[in-house]
Scaffold this motif. Structure first.
Motif, PDB file in Angstrom:
ATOM      1  N   ASP A   6      41.053  40.860  41.338  1.00  0.00           N
ATOM      2  CA  ASP A   6      42.057  40.216  40.502  1.00  0.00           C
ATOM      3  C   ASP A   6      43.369  40.983  40.453  1.00  0.00           C
ATOM      4  OD1 ASP A   6      40.305  42.059  39.357  1.00  0.00           O
ATOM      5  OD2 ASP A   6      40.809  41.475  37.323  1.00  0.00           O
ATOM      6  N   GLY A  35      44.843  43.847  36.123  1.00  0.00           N
ATOM      7  CA  GLY A  35      43.748  43.343  36.954  1.00  0.00           C
ATOM      8  C   GLY A  35      42.929  44.506  37.474  1.00  0.00           C
ATOM      9  N   ALA A  55      43.682  39.510  47.066  1.00  0.00           N
ATOM     10  CA  ALA A  55      43.714  38.855  45.763  1.00  0.00           C
ATOM     11  C   ALA A  55      44.457  37.536  45.876  1.00  0.00           C
ATOM     12  CB  ALA A  55      44.388  39.774  44.730  1.00  0.00           C
ATOM     13  N   ARG A 105      42.530  33.619  33.590  1.00  0.00           N
ATOM     14  CA  ARG A 105      42.363  34.121  34.948  1.00  0.00           C
ATOM     15  C   ARG A 105      43.302  33.446  35.938  1.00  0.00           C
ATOM     16  NH1 ARG A 105      39.601  37.896  34.392  1.00  0.00           N
ATOM     17  NH2 ARG A 105      39.976  38.459  36.553  1.00  0.00           N
ATOM     18  N   SER A 108      43.551  33.716  39.959  1.00  0.00           N
ATOM     19  CA  SER A 108      42.433  34.565  40.392  1.00  0.00           C
ATOM     20  C   SER A 108      41.176  33.743  40.659  1.00  0.00           C
ATOM     21  CB  SER A 108      42.133  35.635  39.339  1.00  0.00           C
ATOM     22  OG  SER A 108      43.208  36.524  39.191  1.00  0.00           O
TER      23      SER A 108
END
Length: 292
Positions: A6, A35, A55, A105, A108
């Motif tokens: 992430d 992250g 990522a 999130r 991600s």
């Protein structure tokens, strides 16, 4: 080193006392990169370790800023930009005794398995893959996390996984998570995560029990140090010197960077634990999750 996971924006709210519900609470608020995977990559780069982050971000100013920050810090970024998505963000409520994260999130969750696999197979000179556990803990990104581990195995890289966070780990269940990471070379978890995965007990006992699933286990215990157990039955521990704590955000990520960057060079578990403790102490001594 390849790090997969992430990359988000952290909104860090450092408050010195209890949050006054329904009223005002004084705090110092900062905004920057965060992250788990990105933080670990940043600390690795700061230590002189060549590192690539795999990522996903949104096609927005936050995503562009987060990638630019890491590139400026020496991290090679294999980061996919998703049009129409927003870059993930986390509000971190950091009090004197504990830290609470409120998480969106965002992009991600769009980590693409095919892109991850291609990145892991194509990055030159890699010897190790480190996977943040967050992709495995969410339906949208789980396939990408599994693809990262499979590609690393196919390529002959050593592998490590960070258990990430106790609450989502509890939601997916210990049995499922341990199945997903079975055969990895190293699992890192903090005390709360170890309780989820192995049940309550002494850290050494928890770590030893988990070596039936992975080859080596490190249980982080904050200021009380860390314990390493290997499948051969050996146990190692380190208790760092106490340092004044300004902010615990990113301390576990820094610890992982110090430990992994040392261990992959052939150092002993004791040496790796000591290196992790040094970076962990550096992290808690400053505000924010990244080195400056």
């Amino acid at each position: 080193m390849i790090v997969v996971g992430d990359l988000v924006t952290d909104v860090l709210v450092a408050h010195g006392g209890p949050i006054e519900s329904g009223s005002d609470t004084a705090a110092a608020i900062t905004v920057g990169g965060g992250g788990q995977a990105a933080n670990t990559a940043a600390w690795l780069a700061q230590s002189g370790q060549p590192v690539t982050l795999v990522a996903a971000v949104g096609d927005d100013p936050a995503g562009r800023e987060r990638v630019a920050e890491l590139a400026g810090a020496g991290v090679r970024c294999a980061v996919q930009t998703h049009p129409g998505a927003v870059t993930g963000s986390v509000v971190v409520l950091a009090g004197p005794e504990e830290r609470t994260m409120i998480t969106d999130r965002g992009a991600s969750l769009l980590l693409d398995p095919a892109r991850v696999r291609a990145a892991v197979l194509d990055i030159p000179d890699a010897v190790h893959l480190h996977l943040s556990g967050y992709p495995l803990l969410h339906d949208g990104s789980r396939a990408a996390g599994l693809a990262a581990l499979a590609a690393a195995t196919e390529r002959g890289l050593t592998t490590s996984v960070d258990a990430a966070s106790a609450a989502p780990l509890r939601a997916v269940g210990a049995e499922a998570f341990l199945t997903w990471i079975r055969g990895c070379d190293l699992l890192l978890c903090n005390a709360d995560e170890a309780d989820v995965l192995a049940g309550p007990g002494p850290a050494a006992e928890q770590a030893q029990n988990l070596t039936s699933h992975v080859r080596n286990v490190v249980v982080k215990q904050g200021g009380d140090g860390a314990t390493w157990a290997a499948r051969d039955g050996s146990v190692h521990s380190a208790r760092p010197d106490r340092v004044p704590m300004r902010d615990p955000t990113g301390a576990g990520d820094a610890f992982a960077a110090g430990l992994l960057g040392t261990w992959i060079t052939g150092s002993t578990p004791d040496e790796a634990l000591e290196a992790g403790a040094v970076l962990g102490a550096a992290a808690v001594s400053r505000i924010g999750a990244r080195p400056r």
